[in-house]
Scaffold this motif. Structure first.
Motif, PDB file in Angstrom:
ATOM      1  N   VAL A  79       2.518 -14.619  10.667  1.00 26.59           N
ATOM      2  CA  VAL A  79       3.037 -13.271  10.406  1.00 26.59           C
ATOM      3  C   VAL A  79       1.843 -12.320  10.350  1.00 26.59           C
ATOM      4  O   VAL A  79       0.923 -12.522   9.563  1.00 26.59           O
ATOM      5  CB  VAL A  79       3.823 -13.217   9.075  1.00 26.59           C
ATOM      6  N   PHE A  80       1.870 -11.302  11.220  1.00 26.99           N
ATOM      7  CA  PHE A  80       0.749 -10.370  11.323  1.00 26.99           C
ATOM      8  C   PHE A  80       0.684  -9.450  10.101  1.00 26.99           C
ATOM      9  O   PHE A  80       1.680  -9.231   9.421  1.00 26.99           O
ATOM     10  CB  PHE A  80       0.903  -9.476  12.563  1.00 26.99           C
ATOM     11  N   GLN A  81      -0.486  -8.866   9.934  1.00 32.05           N
ATOM     12  CA  GLN A  81      -0.653  -7.908   8.840  1.00 32.05           C
ATOM     13  C   GLN A  81       0.247  -6.689   9.041  1.00 32.05           C
ATOM     14  O   GLN A  81       0.904  -6.240   8.118  1.00 32.05           O
ATOM     15  CB  GLN A  81      -2.117  -7.458   8.770  1.00 32.05           C
ATOM     16  N   ASP A  82       0.279  -6.182  10.262  1.00 30.62           N
ATOM     17  CA  ASP A  82       1.166  -5.058  10.570  1.00 30.62           C
ATOM     18  C   ASP A  82       2.471  -5.648  11.100  1.00 30.62           C
ATOM     19  O   ASP A  82       2.621  -5.883  12.298  1.00 30.62           O
ATOM     20  CB  ASP A  82       0.499  -4.155  11.617  1.00 30.62           C
ATOM     21  N   ALA A  83       3.406  -5.892  10.167  1.00 23.12           N
ATOM     22  CA  ALA A  83       4.631  -6.602  10.544  1.00 23.12           C
ATOM     23  C   ALA A  83       5.422  -5.858  11.626  1.00 23.12           C
ATOM     24  O   ALA A  83       6.028  -6.466  12.504  1.00 23.12           O
ATOM     25  CB  ALA A  83       5.505  -6.812   9.314  1.00 23.12           C
ATOM     26  N   GLY A  84       5.374  -4.517  11.572  1.00 21.52           N
ATOM     27  CA  GLY A  84       6.134  -3.729  12.552  1.00 21.52           C
ATOM     28  C   GLY A  84       5.700  -4.025  13.979  1.00 21.52           C
ATOM     29  O   GLY A  84       6.514  -4.027  14.902  1.00 21.52           O
ATOM     30  N   SER A  85       4.407  -4.295  14.151  1.00 16.83           N
ATOM     31  CA  SER A  85       3.916  -4.524  15.510  1.00 16.83           C
ATOM     32  C   SER A  85       4.302  -5.907  16.022  1.00 16.83           C
ATOM     33  O   SER A  85       4.101  -6.226  17.182  1.00 16.83           O
ATOM     34  CB  SER A  85       2.396  -4.367  15.547  1.00 16.83           C
ATOM     35  N   TYR A 132      13.629   0.158  14.231  1.00 18.27           N
ATOM     36  CA  TYR A 132      13.186   1.527  13.957  1.00 18.27           C
ATOM     37  C   TYR A 132      13.837   2.099  12.699  1.00 18.27           C
ATOM     38  O   TYR A 132      13.416   3.113  12.190  1.00 18.27           O
ATOM     39  CB  TYR A 132      13.504   2.444  15.142  1.00 18.27           C
ATOM     40  N   GLU A 133      14.914   1.452  12.257  1.00 17.64           N
ATOM     41  CA  GLU A 133      15.634   1.968  11.085  1.00 17.64           C
ATOM     42  C   GLU A 133      15.183   1.278   9.793  1.00 17.64           C
ATOM     43  O   GLU A 133      15.719   1.548   8.736  1.00 17.64           O
ATOM     44  CB  GLU A 133      17.145   1.736  11.262  1.00 17.64           C
ATOM     45  N   LEU A 134      14.248   0.340   9.899  1.00 18.90           N
ATOM     46  CA  LEU A 134      13.895  -0.468   8.730  1.00 18.90           C
ATOM     47  C   LEU A 134      12.689   0.086   7.971  1.00 18.90           C
ATOM     48  O   LEU A 134      11.797   0.701   8.567  1.00 18.90           O
ATOM     49  CB  LEU A 134      13.580  -1.904   9.169  1.00 18.90           C
ATOM     50  N   SER A 135      12.675  -0.181   6.677  1.00 19.47           N
ATOM     51  CA  SER A 135      11.522   0.211   5.863  1.00 19.47           C
ATOM     52  C   SER A 135      10.398  -0.810   6.066  1.00 19.47           C
ATOM     53  O   SER A 135      10.626  -1.873   6.682  1.00 19.47           O
ATOM     54  CB  SER A 135      11.930   0.227   4.395  1.00 19.47           C
ATOM     55  N   GLY A 136       9.228  -0.525   5.509  1.00 20.82           N
ATOM     56  CA  GLY A 136       8.093  -1.446   5.641  1.00 20.82           C
ATOM     57  C   GLY A 136       8.409  -2.828   5.076  1.00 20.82           C
ATOM     58  O   GLY A 136       8.080  -3.854   5.680  1.00 20.82           O
ATOM     59  N   GLY A 137       9.072  -2.848   3.914  1.00 18.09           N
ATOM     60  CA  GLY A 137       9.411  -4.123   3.284  1.00 18.09           C
ATOM     61  C   GLY A 137      10.416  -4.911   4.109  1.00 18.09           C
ATOM     62  O   GLY A 137      10.299  -6.133   4.256  1.00 18.09           O
ATOM     63  N   GLU A 138      11.397  -4.187   4.658  1.00 15.72           N
ATOM     64  CA  GLU A 138      12.405  -4.866   5.487  1.00 15.72           C
ATOM     65  C   GLU A 138      11.776  -5.422   6.758  1.00 15.72           C
ATOM     66  O   GLU A 138      12.082  -6.550   7.177  1.00 15.72           O
ATOM     67  CB  GLU A 138      13.529  -3.878   5.834  1.00 15.72           C
ATOM     68  N   LEU A 139      10.858  -4.643   7.343  1.00 15.42           N
ATOM     69  CA  LEU A 139      10.176  -5.114   8.562  1.00 15.42           C
ATOM     70  C   LEU A 139       9.410  -6.408   8.286  1.00 15.42           C
ATOM     71  O   LEU A 139       9.409  -7.335   9.098  1.00 15.42           O
ATOM     72  CB  LEU A 139       9.192  -4.058   9.056  1.00 15.42           C
ATOM     73  N   ARG A 140       8.773  -6.448   7.120  1.00 14.51           N
ATOM     74  CA  ARG A 140       7.981  -7.628   6.789  1.00 14.51           C
ATOM     75  C   ARG A 140       8.882  -8.851   6.617  1.00 14.51           C
ATOM     76  O   ARG A 140       8.558  -9.949   7.049  1.00 14.51           O
ATOM     77  CB  ARG A 140       7.163  -7.361   5.522  1.00 14.51           C
ATOM     78  N   ALA A 162       1.109  -6.498   1.916  1.00 18.08           N
ATOM     79  CA  ALA A 162       0.596  -5.144   2.131  1.00 18.08           C
ATOM     80  C   ALA A 162       1.766  -4.166   2.253  1.00 18.08           C
ATOM     81  O   ALA A 162       2.760  -4.450   2.927  1.00 18.08           O
ATOM     82  CB  ALA A 162      -0.249  -5.120   3.409  1.00 18.08           C
ATOM     83  N   ASP A 163       1.660  -3.038   1.605  1.00 14.05           N
ATOM     84  CA  ASP A 163       2.647  -1.939   1.676  1.00 14.05           C
ATOM     85  C   ASP A 163       4.019  -2.285   1.103  1.00 14.05           C
ATOM     86  O   ASP A 163       4.996  -1.610   1.397  1.00 14.05           O
ATOM     87  CB  ASP A 163       2.866  -1.468   3.126  1.00 14.05           C
ATOM     88  N   LEU A 164       4.112  -3.346   0.331  1.00 14.90           N
ATOM     89  CA  LEU A 164       5.427  -3.690  -0.217  1.00 14.90           C
ATOM     90  C   LEU A 164       5.588  -3.140  -1.625  1.00 14.90           C
ATOM     91  O   LEU A 164       4.636  -3.126  -2.403  1.00 14.90           O
ATOM     92  CB  LEU A 164       5.610  -5.204  -0.257  1.00 14.90           C
ATOM     93  N   ASP A 165       6.822  -2.729  -1.942  1.00 17.82           N
ATOM     94  CA  ASP A 165       7.085  -2.339  -3.319  1.00 17.82           C
ATOM     95  C   ASP A 165       7.344  -3.625  -4.121  1.00 17.82           C
ATOM     96  O   ASP A 165       7.328  -4.739  -3.563  1.00 17.82           O
ATOM     97  CB  ASP A 165       8.270  -1.370  -3.401  1.00 17.82           C
TER      98      ASP A 165
END
Lengths: 237, 240
Positions: A79-85, A132-140, A162-165
């Motif tokens: 799992v990459f650091q930038d999950a969105g990518s 595109y509709e997901l938050s950072g946490g959801e993407l991860r 990273a970037d998770l609440d």
């Protein structure tokens, strides 16, 4: 088991890894610690055969990754650091199915794995959503599901929190712990050891591409790792 | 994340339900037909395209907003044609406008197809088209098309991020030339990096040309009807 034997890797004319020798036992939980640029991501990418060594060798279950990269990727899910990518499809369902499709599985099996993986990360409600509709946490969580659906033996996670609440962090940690309890090897590269310090049985500190410290989290944090750019967890202060 | 331009949007409209093979075939056939279309036929096809896009949940406003850069290029092309046409300014302007209008309709069609077709289905459609050809790795080609379909919106997303970053630091106060130069340079580098990351993400999950698929394409009678309508439009465009 994953074994690094004198691994060196050069990037942009600099040694990102320099003579790393390391053994990671099956079923273990290992923290990779160190400051930015210390070589953590490069080390993880060698496990998944996204990178191959310039010198030395990386063996996954005894097979060198430069001889069988695909075999390494089937066994080590990253799992990459930038999950969105990491998301390569237009819906969550299609993205989670991407890995099992690459394994050439039957449609029913793919469907079963997708359902199981999204359920494991608590993302069932997101199945038909666009990334595109997901938050950072959801993407991860979706990125983690995409890897879990391949049922790898090893999870290699690059800065998974990273970037998770708080809630997102809790969900990911629970899933990672669950995977480890199911017998999977877990390797986590992180700046922040706090959420994992009681779970990991081993910590490896990288400095300038080399292994600087290797021991139990208890041993290492009792001594303090600030000199390596690693924050000491609250319980050791 | 904001939905990038040209990205797939989930839905259950009639156009979403049409088989990807039928939509791609219709796109090619109608686009070819439009190459010969008169002004009147182009306008008529444009109206039909708008109605189809509308029924698929794509509004004229979104369409215009997302393709405005292409429209600017077409306007510049039309003006260039008008001033350089040996027949004169007015005939040149008319010919340029008709040519641009054809492109606008084709772009609107392509936009509607990309907004209503999953890249995974595009992959399967391309594989199905290439399957009969000998010595062609249809799975690799299909994946290449699907990845391109996924990557195209990402370039727009990067472009938006670069613009936002510039605006956030009062970059809009700079000259037009300076803005374009800084955006183009940054966008180029970020696009290459993004392409690299997408390739890594695909590779990291054990991409193989021997892959299977979660979804399958199912050809219905409505798909045949869809193709027939598209062919009729193309024939009318050529004949009238």
């Amino acid at each position: 088991m994953i074994r690094f034997e004198g691994v060196a890797h050069e990037r942009d004319g600099e040694r990102a890894l320099d003579g790393v020798s390391l053994e990671i036992d099956s079923g273990g939980f290992v923290l990779l610690l160190g400051r930015n640029g210390s070589g953590k991501t490069t080390l993880l990418r060698h496990m998944n055969a996204l990178l191959t060594p310039d010198e030395g060798s990386v063996l996954v279950d005894g097979v060198p990754t430069d001889e069988d990269g695909e075999g390494a990727r089937r066994k080590v899910g990253m799992v990459f650091q930038d999950a969105g990518s990491q998301i390569v499809a237009e819906t969550v369902k299609d993205d989670v199915a991407f890995g099992p499709e690459n394994l050439g599985l039957e449609t029913d099996e793919i469907r079963e794995r997708v359902d199981e993986a999204v359920s494991a990360v608590g993302a069932t409600a997101l199945l038909d959503r666009s990334p595109y509709e997901l938050s950072g946490g959801e993407l991860r969580r979706v990125a983690l599901a995409g890897v879990l659906a391949m049922r790898p033996d090893v999870l290699a996670l690059d800065e998974p929190l990273a970037d998770l609440d708080y809630e997102g962090e809790k969900a990911v940690v629970e899933r990672v712990v669950g995977a480890n309890q199911d017998g999977k090897t877990v390797v986590v590269a992180t700046h922040d050891a706090e959420p994992f310090v009681d779970l990991a049985e081993r910590a490896v500190v990288l400095e300038d591409g080399s292994v600087a410290e290797d021991g139990t989290p208890d041993e290492l944090f009792s001594r303090g790792l600030e000199g390596y750019g690693v924050r000491t967890p609250c319980s050791y202060r | 994340m904001t939905r990038p331009k040209f990205a797939y949007r989930d839905g259950d409209t009639f156009v979403h339900g049409v088989d990807a093979r039928a939509k791609l075939t219709a796109l090619v056939v109608v686009s070819l037909g439009l190459t010969w279309a008169s002004a009147g036929v182009t306008a008529a096809v444009g109206v039909v395209t708008y109605l189809v896009a509308r029924s698929a949940g794509v509004s004229a406003r979104e369409l215009l907003r997302d393709v405005r850069l292409v429209l600017v290029i077409l306007v510049v092309g039309t003006v260039a044609r008008a001033v350089s046409d040996p027949a004169g300014l007015v005939p040149g302007a008319v010919a340029g406008t008709v040519a641009s209008a054809r492109f606008v309709v084709i772009i609107a069609l392509a936009y509607t197809v990309s907004a209503t077709t999953r890249p995974g289905d595009i992959r399967l459609a391309v594989e199905s088209f290439l399957e009969p050809l000998p010595s062609v790795e249809e799975t690799d080609w299909g994946t290449m098309f699907a990845t391109a379909a996924r990557f195209f919106p990402l370039v727009f997303e990067e472009s938006r991020r670069v613009r936002d970053a510039r605006k956030a630091r009062l970059g809009e106060r700079r000259s037009w030339y300076s803005r374009v130069r800084s955006t183009a340079f940054t966008l180029l580098i970020r696009t290459f990096r993004r392409a690299d990351t997408v390739a890594l993400a695909v590779e990291a999950r054990a991409y193989s040309s021997e892959r299977s698929s979660l979804r399958g394409l199912v050809w219905e009678r409505t798909d045949t009807a869809f193709i027939l309508v598209a062919c009729s439009v193309a024939v009318v465009a050529v004949v009238v």
